[in-house]
Motif scaffolding. Structure first.
Motif, short mmCIF file in Angstrom:
data_model
loop_
_atom_site.label_atom_id
_atom_site.label_comp_id
_atom_site.label_asym_id
_atom_site.label_seq_id
_atom_site.Cartn_x
_atom_site.Cartn_y
_atom_site.Cartn_z
N ARG A 116 17.45 -20.63 -21.36
CA ARG A 116 18.22 -19.38 -21.30
C ARG A 116 18.27 -18.85 -19.87
NH1 ARG A 116 15.30 -16.60 -26.50
NH2 ARG A 116 15.76 -18.25 -28.00
N LYS A 117 18.83 -19.65 -19.01
CA LYS A 117 18.97 -19.32 -17.60
C LYS A 117 20.45 -19.20 -17.26
CE LYS A 117 14.71 -21.79 -16.40
NZ LYS A 117 14.13 -22.90 -15.58
N MET A 134 22.50 -20.68 -15.17
CA MET A 134 23.28 -21.91 -15.08
C MET A 134 23.60 -22.47 -16.47
SD MET A 134 22.45 -25.53 -13.19
CE MET A 134 21.20 -26.04 -14.38
N PHE A 135 22.60 -22.43 -17.37
CA PHE A 135 22.80 -23.01 -18.70
C PHE A 135 23.66 -22.12 -19.59
CE2 PHE A 135 18.71 -24.92 -17.29
CZ PHE A 135 19.18 -26.23 -17.19
N LEU A 136 23.73 -20.82 -19.28
CA LEU A 136 24.66 -19.96 -20.00
C LEU A 136 26.10 -20.34 -19.67
CD1 LEU A 136 22.91 -16.47 -19.64
CD2 LEU A 136 22.94 -17.98 -21.63
N PHE A 137 26.35 -20.67 -18.40
CA PHE A 137 27.68 -21.16 -18.02
C PHE A 137 27.98 -22.49 -18.71
CE2 PHE A 137 27.31 -18.51 -14.03
CZ PHE A 137 28.40 -17.70 -14.31
N VAL A 138 26.97 -23.36 -18.76
CA VAL A 138 27.15 -24.66 -19.43
C VAL A 138 27.45 -24.47 -20.91
CG1 VAL A 138 25.99 -26.82 -20.07
CG2 VAL A 138 25.71 -25.90 -17.77
N ALA A 139 26.75 -23.53 -21.56
CA ALA A 139 27.00 -23.25 -22.98
C ALA A 139 28.42 -22.73 -23.17
CB ALA A 139 25.99 -22.23 -23.50
N SER A 140 28.89 -21.87 -22.26
CA SER A 140 30.27 -21.38 -22.34
C SER A 140 31.26 -22.52 -22.22
CB SER A 140 30.51 -20.34 -21.24
OG SER A 140 31.86 -19.91 -21.23
N SER A 145 17.73 -15.03 -7.82
CA SER A 145 17.25 -14.37 -9.04
C SER A 145 17.72 -12.92 -9.14
CB SER A 145 15.72 -14.41 -9.09
OG SER A 145 15.26 -15.74 -9.14
N ALA A 146 17.84 -12.27 -7.99
CA ALA A 146 18.27 -10.87 -8.00
C ALA A 146 19.78 -10.74 -8.17
CB ALA A 146 17.84 -10.18 -6.70
N ARG A 147 20.54 -11.69 -7.59
CA ARG A 147 22.00 -11.59 -7.63
C ARG A 147 22.60 -12.20 -8.89
NH1 ARG A 147 24.00 -13.52 -1.70
NH2 ARG A 147 26.02 -13.04 -2.66
N VAL A 148 21.94 -13.19 -9.46
CA VAL A 148 22.46 -13.87 -10.66
C VAL A 148 21.47 -13.67 -11.80
CG1 VAL A 148 23.32 -16.03 -11.62
CG2 VAL A 148 23.55 -15.59 -9.16
N THR A 149 21.75 -12.69 -12.64
CA THR A 149 20.91 -12.40 -13.80
C THR A 149 21.64 -12.82 -15.08
OG1 THR A 149 21.82 -10.17 -14.07
CG2 THR A 149 19.93 -10.43 -12.58
N PRO A 150 20.91 -13.07 -16.17
CA PRO A 150 21.58 -13.42 -17.43
C PRO A 150 22.59 -12.37 -17.87
CG PRO A 150 19.25 -13.92 -17.57
CD PRO A 150 19.44 -13.20 -16.26
N SER A 194 18.37 -32.60 -15.93
CA SER A 194 17.03 -33.02 -16.35
C SER A 194 16.44 -32.09 -17.42
CB SER A 194 16.09 -33.07 -15.14
OG SER A 194 16.02 -31.80 -14.51
N GLN A 195 16.65 -30.78 -17.30
CA GLN A 195 16.04 -29.85 -18.26
C GLN A 195 16.64 -30.02 -19.65
OE1 GLN A 195 16.63 -26.54 -15.30
NE2 GLN A 195 14.78 -25.77 -16.28
N ILE A 196 17.97 -30.22 -19.73
CA ILE A 196 18.60 -30.46 -21.03
C ILE A 196 18.15 -31.81 -21.58
CG2 ILE A 196 20.79 -30.84 -22.22
CD1 ILE A 196 22.08 -28.82 -20.42
#
Length: 314
Positions: free
Chosen positions: A54-55, A57-63, A131-136, A294-296
């Motif tokens: 739930r990071k 980058m992976f939210l964009f991938v899920a979209s 981390s500060a500029r790109v939040t979920p 790698s994480q997926i």
């Protein structure tokens, strides 16, 4: 509402007479659709239920995976129905209804790929601020705005066509396409053609410019840094680059095909390329992001091994 009541349907003129082979092609398309649904939906569920994924980058991938499901579901059932039919017609309202998911799918895809490239730029070039500029929360807001923007733009274009009278009903394509429908409208079509060309160019060029800017910055940082950091940085970008090149090729061919015809090409090859961006992008994205990220990949192995162990203990 359509003002012209004399034309109630369109004829799709690119279908070939397949005879009994239509059942073979129907089965092939059905299998492709089932594979697309299975792979993309599985990865969406995996990202949603796995805390470590739930990071941003992976939210964009899920979209991206949700968009593959959306575009495929808006297109494949229609294609399978037409393959089985002996007469290839579609009502005017159904034609516009079929165009909507196809065109919004293409816009959302380009917007998401552009946002993902900028996300990689921030992660590689500005790691301390990432981390500060790109939040979920910001990523979810960005995803909602991209989908809303795409829906509004496509709806505006289709409504512009709906306000005109129809003077023809033969579309030389396997499915309804906005430019081909616009060519059948009565009266002076200069405004509609210019608007369609401008919006199509903007839909492709603006995301590509953002992507080009992001990757030029990434390459500058990567090749001015240490040799050890290069493989990891480039590896995180590889699936995105493959996805981008694949989708850009399919969309650019489709634009050239609808605008200039390309009648010199063999029918089968032209039909194949006209379906390329609707078929291969939903197949390639799960493969690239599932196998190369790698994480997926590790999460998939963990889930599979846990299920295998449970079956062995049962």
């Amino acid at each position: 509402m359509m003002q012209n009541s004399t034309i109630s349907h369109f004829i799709l003129g690119s279908y070939l007479d397949l005879g009994y082979e239509k059942y073979l092609f129907f089965s092939m398309v059905l299998l492709l659709y089932m594979l697309i649904v299975a792979t993309n939906s599985s990865l969406v569920v995996l990202i949603c239920v796995t805390r470590r994924l739930r990071k941003p980058m992976f939210l964009f991938v899920a979209s991206l995976f949700v968009n593959e499901l959306y575009g495929s579901t808006g297109f494949f059932p229609f294609l399978m129905l037409q393959i089985l039919n002996d007469v290839h017609t579609i009502s005017v309202p159904a034609c516009y209804l079929q165009m909507f998911p196809v065109y919004t799918y293409a816009r959302v895809e380009f917007c998401t790929l552009a946002a993902m490239s900028y996300d990689r730029y921030l992660a590689i070039c500005c790691p301390l601020q990432y981390s500060a500029r790109v939040t979920p929360h910001r990523v979810l807001l960005c995803i909602c705005l991209m989908w809303l923007y795409s829906f509004v733009r496509v709806l505006t274009t289709l409504c512009l066509n709906l306000s005109q009278l129809l003077c023809g009903n033969v579309i030389n394509s396997l499915y309804c396409m906005n430019y081909l429908v616009a060519k059948l409208l009565c009266g002076d079509l200069q405004v509609i053609n210019i608007y369609g060309l401008v919006t199509t160019t903007m839909s492709i060029m603006l995301p590509l410019l953002l992507i080009l800017y992001s990757y030029l910055k990434i390459l500058h940082v990567v090749f001015s840094g240490t040799n050890q950091a290069r493989p990891k940085a480039l590896g995180t970008c590889a699936p995105h680059i493959v996805s981008l090149l694949n989708f850009s090729f399919g969309c650019i061919f489709q634009v050239l095909h609808t605008r200039f015809g390309m009648s010199a090409m063999p029918d089968g090859f032209r039909i194949f390329l006209s379906l390329y961006f609707l078929i291969f992008q939903p197949l390639i994205n799960p493969l690239m992001y599932g196998m190369q990220t790698s994480q997926i990949r590790e999460t998939c192995k963990h889930v599979f091994s846990s299920k295998t162990a449970r079956i062995g203990q049962a």
